[in-house]
Design a protein around this motif. Structure first.
Motif, PDB file in Angstrom:
ATOM      1  N   ALA A 291       0.847  -1.189   0.000  1.00 50.65           N
ATOM      2  CA  ALA A 291       0.000   0.000   0.000  1.00 50.65           C
ATOM      3  C   ALA A 291       0.882   1.237   0.000  1.00 50.65           C
ATOM      4  O   ALA A 291       2.024   1.204   0.486  1.00 50.65           O
ATOM      5  CB  ALA A 291      -0.923   0.008   1.217  1.00 50.65           C
ATOM      6  N   LEU A 292       0.348   2.331  -0.566  1.00 52.59           N
ATOM      7  CA  LEU A 292       1.082   3.592  -0.590  1.00 52.59           C
ATOM      8  C   LEU A 292       0.094   4.748  -0.484  1.00 52.59           C
ATOM      9  O   LEU A 292      -0.910   4.778  -1.199  1.00 52.59           O
ATOM     10  CB  LEU A 292       1.909   3.726  -1.869  1.00 52.59           C
ATOM     11  N   ALA A 293       0.381   5.681   0.422  1.00 50.50           N
ATOM     12  CA  ALA A 293      -0.450   6.864   0.602  1.00 50.50           C
ATOM     13  C   ALA A 293       0.440   8.095   0.484  1.00 50.50           C
ATOM     14  O   ALA A 293       1.497   8.162   1.119  1.00 50.50           O
ATOM     15  CB  ALA A 293      -1.137   6.841   1.955  1.00 50.50           C
ATOM     16  N   TYR A 294       0.037   9.057  -0.344  1.00 49.06           N
ATOM     17  CA  TYR A 294       0.857  10.253  -0.606  1.00 49.06           C
ATOM     18  C   TYR A 294       0.043  11.502  -0.310  1.00 49.06           C
ATOM     19  O   TYR A 294      -1.132  11.607  -0.677  1.00 49.06           O
ATOM     20  CB  TYR A 294       1.318  10.244  -2.067  1.00 49.06           C
ATOM     21  N   VAL A 295       0.686  12.480   0.370  1.00 47.15           N
ATOM     22  CA  VAL A 295       0.062  13.766   0.668  1.00 47.15           C
ATOM     23  C   VAL A 295       0.888  14.857   0.007  1.00 47.15           C
ATOM     24  O   VAL A 295       2.069  15.043   0.355  1.00 47.15           O
ATOM     25  CB  VAL A 295      -0.033  14.009   2.188  1.00 47.15           C
ATOM     26  N   PRO A 296       0.334  15.597  -0.960  1.00 46.12           N
ATOM     27  CA  PRO A 296       1.097  16.660  -1.641  1.00 46.12           C
ATOM     28  C   PRO A 296       1.453  17.785  -0.684  1.00 46.12           C
ATOM     29  O   PRO A 296       0.866  17.949   0.385  1.00 46.12           O
ATOM     30  CB  PRO A 296       0.135  17.133  -2.746  1.00 46.12           C
ATOM     31  N   ALA A 297       2.442  18.567  -1.088  1.00 43.42           N
ATOM     32  CA  ALA A 297       2.859  19.731  -0.295  1.00 43.42           C
ATOM     33  C   ALA A 297       1.703  20.711  -0.148  1.00 43.42           C
ATOM     34  O   ALA A 297       0.902  20.898  -1.071  1.00 43.42           O
ATOM     35  CB  ALA A 297       4.055  20.412  -0.962  1.00 43.42           C
ATOM     36  N   GLY A 298       1.610  21.325   1.013  1.00 40.13           N
ATOM     37  CA  GLY A 298       0.545  22.279   1.271  1.00 40.13           C
ATOM     38  C   GLY A 298      -0.728  21.664   1.832  1.00 40.13           C
ATOM     39  O   GLY A 298      -1.699  22.382   2.090  1.00 40.13           O
ATOM     40  N   ARG A 299      -0.750  20.358   2.012  1.00 39.87           N
ATOM     41  CA  ARG A 299      -1.935  19.672   2.553  1.00 39.87           C
ATOM     42  C   ARG A 299      -1.540  18.784   3.716  1.00 39.87           C
ATOM     43  O   ARG A 299      -0.352  18.534   3.962  1.00 39.87           O
ATOM     44  CB  ARG A 299      -2.621  18.853   1.451  1.00 39.87           C
ATOM     45  N   TRP A 300      -2.547  18.322   4.430  1.00 39.62           N
ATOM     46  CA  TRP A 300      -2.331  17.400   5.547  1.00 39.62           C
ATOM     47  C   TRP A 300      -3.194  16.155   5.334  1.00 39.62           C
ATOM     48  O   TRP A 300      -4.265  16.226   4.740  1.00 39.62           O
ATOM     49  CB  TRP A 300      -2.692  18.049   6.893  1.00 39.62           C
ATOM     50  N   GLY A 301      -2.700  15.041   5.832  1.00 37.58           N
ATOM     51  CA  GLY A 301      -3.461  13.802   5.732  1.00 37.58           C
ATOM     52  C   GLY A 301      -3.363  13.015   7.029  1.00 37.58           C
ATOM     53  O   GLY A 301      -2.540  13.321   7.906  1.00 37.58           O
ATOM     54  N   VAL A 302      -4.210  12.020   7.166  1.00 40.50           N
ATOM     55  CA  VAL A 302      -4.205  11.141   8.343  1.00 40.50           C
ATOM     56  C   VAL A 302      -4.231   9.695   7.868  1.00 40.50           C
ATOM     57  O   VAL A 302      -5.130   9.303   7.108  1.00 40.50           O
ATOM     58  CB  VAL A 302      -5.413  11.413   9.266  1.00 40.50           C
ATOM     59  N   ALA A 303      -3.233   8.932   8.273  1.00 41.05           N
ATOM     60  CA  ALA A 303      -3.200   7.500   7.956  1.00 41.05           C
ATOM     61  C   ALA A 303      -3.740   6.720   9.152  1.00 41.05           C
ATOM     62  O   ALA A 303      -3.476   7.068  10.316  1.00 41.05           O
ATOM     63  CB  ALA A 303      -1.772   7.053   7.645  1.00 41.05           C
ATOM     64  N   VAL A 304      -4.491   5.670   8.883  1.00 46.15           N
ATOM     65  CA  VAL A 304      -5.087   4.852   9.945  1.00 46.15           C
ATOM     66  C   VAL A 304      -4.405   3.486   9.965  1.00 46.15           C
ATOM     67  O   VAL A 304      -4.394   2.784   8.954  1.00 46.15           O
ATOM     68  CB  VAL A 304      -6.604   4.694   9.724  1.00 46.15           C
ATOM     69  N   PHE A 305      -3.818   3.134  11.111  1.00 47.07           N
ATOM     70  CA  PHE A 305      -3.142   1.854  11.272  1.00 47.07           C
ATOM     71  C   PHE A 305      -4.027   0.915  12.097  1.00 47.07           C
ATOM     72  O   PHE A 305      -4.547   1.289  13.142  1.00 47.07           O
ATOM     73  CB  PHE A 305      -1.817   2.029  11.988  1.00 47.07           C
ATOM     74  N   THR A 306      -4.172  -0.300  11.600  1.00 49.80           N
ATOM     75  CA  THR A 306      -4.808  -1.368  12.376  1.00 49.80           C
ATOM     76  C   THR A 306      -3.731  -2.362  12.777  1.00 49.80           C
ATOM     77  O   THR A 306      -2.549  -2.201  12.453  1.00 49.80           O
ATOM     78  CB  THR A 306      -5.908  -2.067  11.567  1.00 49.80           C
ATOM     79  N   GLU A 307      -4.144  -3.407  13.475  1.00 50.09           N
ATOM     80  CA  GLU A 307      -3.158  -4.341  14.047  1.00 50.09           C
ATOM     81  C   GLU A 307      -2.338  -5.024  12.972  1.00 50.09           C
ATOM     82  O   GLU A 307      -1.161  -5.322  13.170  1.00 50.09           O
ATOM     83  CB  GLU A 307      -3.900  -5.390  14.883  1.00 50.09           C
ATOM     84  N   ASP A 308      -2.905  -5.302  11.789  1.00 51.83           N
ATOM     85  CA  ASP A 308      -2.213  -6.031  10.745  1.00 51.83           C
ATOM     86  C   ASP A 308      -1.834  -5.151   9.566  1.00 51.83           C
ATOM     87  O   ASP A 308      -1.545  -5.654   8.479  1.00 51.83           O
ATOM     88  CB  ASP A 308      -3.070  -7.193  10.252  1.00 51.83           C
ATOM     89  N   ALA A 309      -1.844  -3.828   9.756  1.00 56.59           N
ATOM     90  CA  ALA A 309      -1.618  -2.942   8.624  1.00 56.59           C
ATOM     91  C   ALA A 309      -0.135  -2.658   8.367  1.00 56.59           C
ATOM     92  O   ALA A 309       0.195  -1.912   7.476  1.00 56.59           O
ATOM     93  CB  ALA A 309      -2.355  -1.617   8.825  1.00 56.59           C
ATOM     94  N   GLY A 310       0.765  -3.211   9.161  1.00 61.14           N
ATOM     95  CA  GLY A 310       2.181  -3.011   8.920  1.00 61.14           C
ATOM     96  C   GLY A 310       2.811  -2.031   9.860  1.00 61.14           C
ATOM     97  O   GLY A 310       3.912  -1.607   9.625  1.00 61.14           O
TER      98      GLY A 310
END
Length: 310
Positions: A291-310
């Motif tokens: 999996a890959l999640a990218y947040v461009p410059a000038g913005r904010w993001g939130v990643a959600v981790f579960t027990e098996d998400a790495g």
């Protein structure tokens, strides 16, 4: 002669006493014999029953039994299992990349800096190619290691479950439930508040007066007329909990890498694809990108981790 008469009277009294003692002992022996005979008969009856049982058992067919229940240790009965759901903030110009194998992620982290080619799929001269340098770092999160909760039972609230699927909005269902439980003929009373628990499909109803909730909870279930139908609803006590002690411990995600310093030189989707292609190749085929999640410059993001998400 008087002396002889006195001696005879004494002998007669002694004989009478001895006779009564013999009769009493005879009665005792008779009772003991009757009790022995009764016990003997019971034992013989039990022996006959056992013989019949032994004769019947070989005639029963053999049947293999399969236990499909859950086996739980007695020590685990009062333990609370926690499933972590960690929200990890992502600043602009960063990405989270999760590999299928932990050893690939660790190797990417050890390299610290990576040069990413932005001209994949294009036939360009060496001088025309665009490259960016990104930094790789591990992802550390805090996980609960111990939790203590103080539970309080509400005296005016009930938890309503086994709700019917009427295909109507939640507010409309709450209106119908409040209408039913507000009537005294249904065992209810004035409803002070109501709340729909989205994650569990349950409703919390709070009454304005004491003494309404407990009788409903005692029933366990109630036949409720909702709309044009009659449904069996489950009534449970409403418990509220306050965290009295929470202990956290740091934990490193084994398969996930944080990439930072990503410039805003491509669109969001092309840059995401470019990063995935680069690190897919950089893994040397031993572990693909999960999996890959990218947040461009000038913005904010939130990643959600579960027990098996790495």
């Amino acid at each position: 002669s008087q002396e002889l008469c006195r001696v005879l009277e004494q002998d007669h009294a002694k004989l009478q006493t001895d006779k009564e003692a013999v009769e009493q002992r005879t009665q005792e022996l008779r009772k003991e014999r009757e009790l022995l005979n009764k016990n003997l008969e019971q034992q013989m009856s039990l022996n006959r029953d056992e013989e019949r049982s032994c004769q019947m058992l070989p005639a029963l067919p053999e049947k293999k039994m399969v236990f499909k229940g859950l086996v739980t240790n007695k020590e685990d009965m009062n333990k609370l299992m926690l499933a972590p759901l960690i929200r990890y903030p992502l600043p602009g110009g960063s990405a989270l990349i999760t590999f299928e194998k932990a050893e690939v992620a660790q190797r990417i982290i050890e390299m610290k800096e990576h040069t990413v080619e932005l001209s994949y799929g294009e036939e360009l001269e060496e001088l025309d190619r665009c490259r960016v340098r990104v930094q790789a770092a591990p992802v550390d999160v805090l996980l609960p290691s111990a939790l203590e909760i103080s539970l309080t039972r509400s005296s005016r609230s009930i938890l309503v479950s086994d709700l019917p699927s009427l295909g109507i909005p939640h507010e409309a269902l709450l209106d119908k439930l409040e209408l039913f439980f507000s009537k005294t003929k249904n065992g209810g009373g004035e409803v002070e508040s109501r709340e729909f628990l989205d994650d569990f499909g349950q409703v919390v109803l709070t009454f304005a007066q004491d003494g309404v909730a407990e009788p409903l909870i005692g029933k366990g279930h109630i036949q409720a007329f909702i709309g044009k139908g009659k449904y069996k609803l489950k009534i449970s006590p409403c418990m509220s909990g306050d965290i009295t002690n929470l202990q956290l411990q740091p934990c490193r995600c084994p398969r996930t890498v944080l990439l930072s310093g990503i410039p805003d030189v491509l669109g969001e989707e092309p840059l995401r694809d470019t990063l995935e292609i680069h690190f897919q190749k950089d893994s040397r085929g031993v572990g693909e990108v999960d999996a890959l999640a990218y947040v461009p410059a000038g913005r904010w993001g939130v990643a959600v981790f579960t027990e098996d998400a790495g």
